[in-house]
Design a protein around this motif. Sequence first.
Motif, short mmCIF file in Angstrom:
data_model
loop_
_atom_site.label_atom_id
_atom_site.label_comp_id
_atom_site.label_asym_id
_atom_site.label_seq_id
_atom_site.Cartn_x
_atom_site.Cartn_y
_atom_site.Cartn_z
N PHE A 30 42.76 46.38 41.81
CA PHE A 30 42.12 47.53 42.45
C PHE A 30 42.06 48.81 41.61
N LEU A 31 42.93 48.97 40.63
CA LEU A 31 43.01 50.26 39.94
C LEU A 31 42.59 50.21 38.47
N PHE A 32 43.30 49.44 37.68
CA PHE A 32 43.04 49.38 36.24
C PHE A 32 43.09 47.94 35.78
N THR A 33 42.30 47.62 34.77
CA THR A 33 42.34 46.28 34.21
C THR A 33 42.02 46.36 32.72
N PRO A 34 42.58 45.47 31.93
CA PRO A 34 42.25 45.48 30.50
C PRO A 34 40.93 44.74 30.25
N ILE A 35 40.27 45.11 29.17
CA ILE A 35 39.06 44.40 28.75
C ILE A 35 39.03 44.38 27.22
N VAL A 36 38.43 43.32 26.68
CA VAL A 36 38.29 43.20 25.23
C VAL A 36 36.82 43.40 24.88
N VAL A 37 36.56 44.27 23.91
CA VAL A 37 35.19 44.50 23.44
C VAL A 37 34.74 43.24 22.71
N ASP A 38 33.60 42.70 23.13
CA ASP A 38 33.08 41.46 22.56
C ASP A 38 31.73 41.75 21.91
N GLY A 39 31.72 41.84 20.59
CA GLY A 39 30.47 42.07 19.88
C GLY A 39 30.37 43.44 19.25
N GLU A 40 29.19 43.72 18.68
CA GLU A 40 28.97 44.93 17.90
C GLU A 40 28.11 45.96 18.60
N SER A 41 27.79 45.76 19.87
CA SER A 41 26.79 46.61 20.53
C SER A 41 27.24 48.06 20.74
N MET A 42 28.53 48.34 20.67
CA MET A 42 29.00 49.72 20.86
C MET A 42 29.54 50.34 19.57
N MET A 43 29.31 49.67 18.43
CA MET A 43 29.75 50.24 17.15
C MET A 43 28.92 51.47 16.84
N PRO A 44 29.42 52.47 16.18
CA PRO A 44 30.76 52.57 15.61
C PRO A 44 31.79 53.11 16.59
N THR A 45 31.41 53.44 17.81
CA THR A 45 32.36 53.99 18.78
C THR A 45 33.46 52.99 19.10
N LEU A 46 33.07 51.74 19.38
CA LEU A 46 34.03 50.68 19.69
C LEU A 46 33.78 49.51 18.76
N GLU A 47 34.85 48.90 18.31
CA GLU A 47 34.77 47.76 17.40
C GLU A 47 34.98 46.46 18.16
N ASN A 48 34.42 45.37 17.64
CA ASN A 48 34.64 44.05 18.20
C ASN A 48 36.15 43.78 18.22
N GLY A 49 36.67 43.37 19.38
CA GLY A 49 38.09 43.07 19.50
C GLY A 49 38.95 44.21 20.01
N ASP A 50 38.39 45.43 20.09
CA ASP A 50 39.16 46.54 20.67
C ASP A 50 39.57 46.16 22.09
N ARG A 51 40.78 46.53 22.45
CA ARG A 51 41.25 46.30 23.82
C ARG A 51 41.32 47.65 24.51
N MET A 52 40.76 47.68 25.73
CA MET A 52 40.63 48.95 26.45
C MET A 52 41.13 48.80 27.88
N ILE A 53 41.35 49.94 28.51
CA ILE A 53 41.73 49.99 29.92
C ILE A 53 40.50 50.43 30.72
N VAL A 54 40.15 49.67 31.74
CA VAL A 54 39.03 50.02 32.61
C VAL A 54 39.59 50.68 33.87
N ASN A 55 39.10 51.88 34.16
CA ASN A 55 39.47 52.62 35.37
C ASN A 55 38.55 52.15 36.49
N LYS A 56 39.08 51.38 37.43
CA LYS A 56 38.26 50.82 38.50
C LYS A 56 38.11 51.75 39.70
N ILE A 57 38.94 52.78 39.79
CA ILE A 57 38.91 53.63 40.99
C ILE A 57 37.96 54.82 40.86
N GLY A 58 37.59 55.17 39.64
CA GLY A 58 36.76 56.37 39.43
C GLY A 58 35.46 56.35 40.20
#
Length: 185
Positions: A30-58
């Motif tokens: 319900f609140l937060f979950t991890p996610i792994v960036v898969d691919g190059e679509s958000m480069m250079p901001t995010l790299e393939n394989g970056d692990r992030m926290i998703v805020n689900k409540i916002g």
Amino acid sequence: MNEEKKKNETWEWTKALLIAFGLAAIIRVFLFTPIVVDGESMMPTLENGDRMIVNKIGYTVGKPDRFDIVVFHAPEQKDYIKRVIGLPGDTVEYRNDILYVNGKQLPEPYLEQYKAEVVDSPLTEDFTLEQKIQSTTVPEGHVFVLGDNRRKSKDSRHIGAVAIDEIIGNTSIVFWPIKDFGFVK
């Protein structure tokens, strides 16, 4: 007496562990979950394989803001990470590698580094919403999203506007790899 004390202590530890696992499950669902960036679509901001926290409540109490990085359910039964460019009712257009929303030019500072590296042609091709989603404005209840790596991103230009209901949450914290730990914009 000693036997009963051991049973009581075991029961207390069992309860504590069950509560801890229950709280962890509630937080993840319900609140937060991890996610792994898969691919190059958000480069250079995010790299393939970056692990992030998703805020689900916002977005259960608020709405997406322009330039938020969001995670949403894509048509391919996969979750995508993209940047919100257009909000409901907005017109969106690119001309000469410049973003125009509702007729106003908007800066995209998160693309500066990438634009400096790209010299052979524009990072973002010219387009209007009508050309991409057959509508002059972003439909109500939807957002228009793009990946920061405009040349290698499957986003609203290909899959259409994204229903706000399909957005899992927003993300701005990279927690792995450690060298990239921190907030992204």
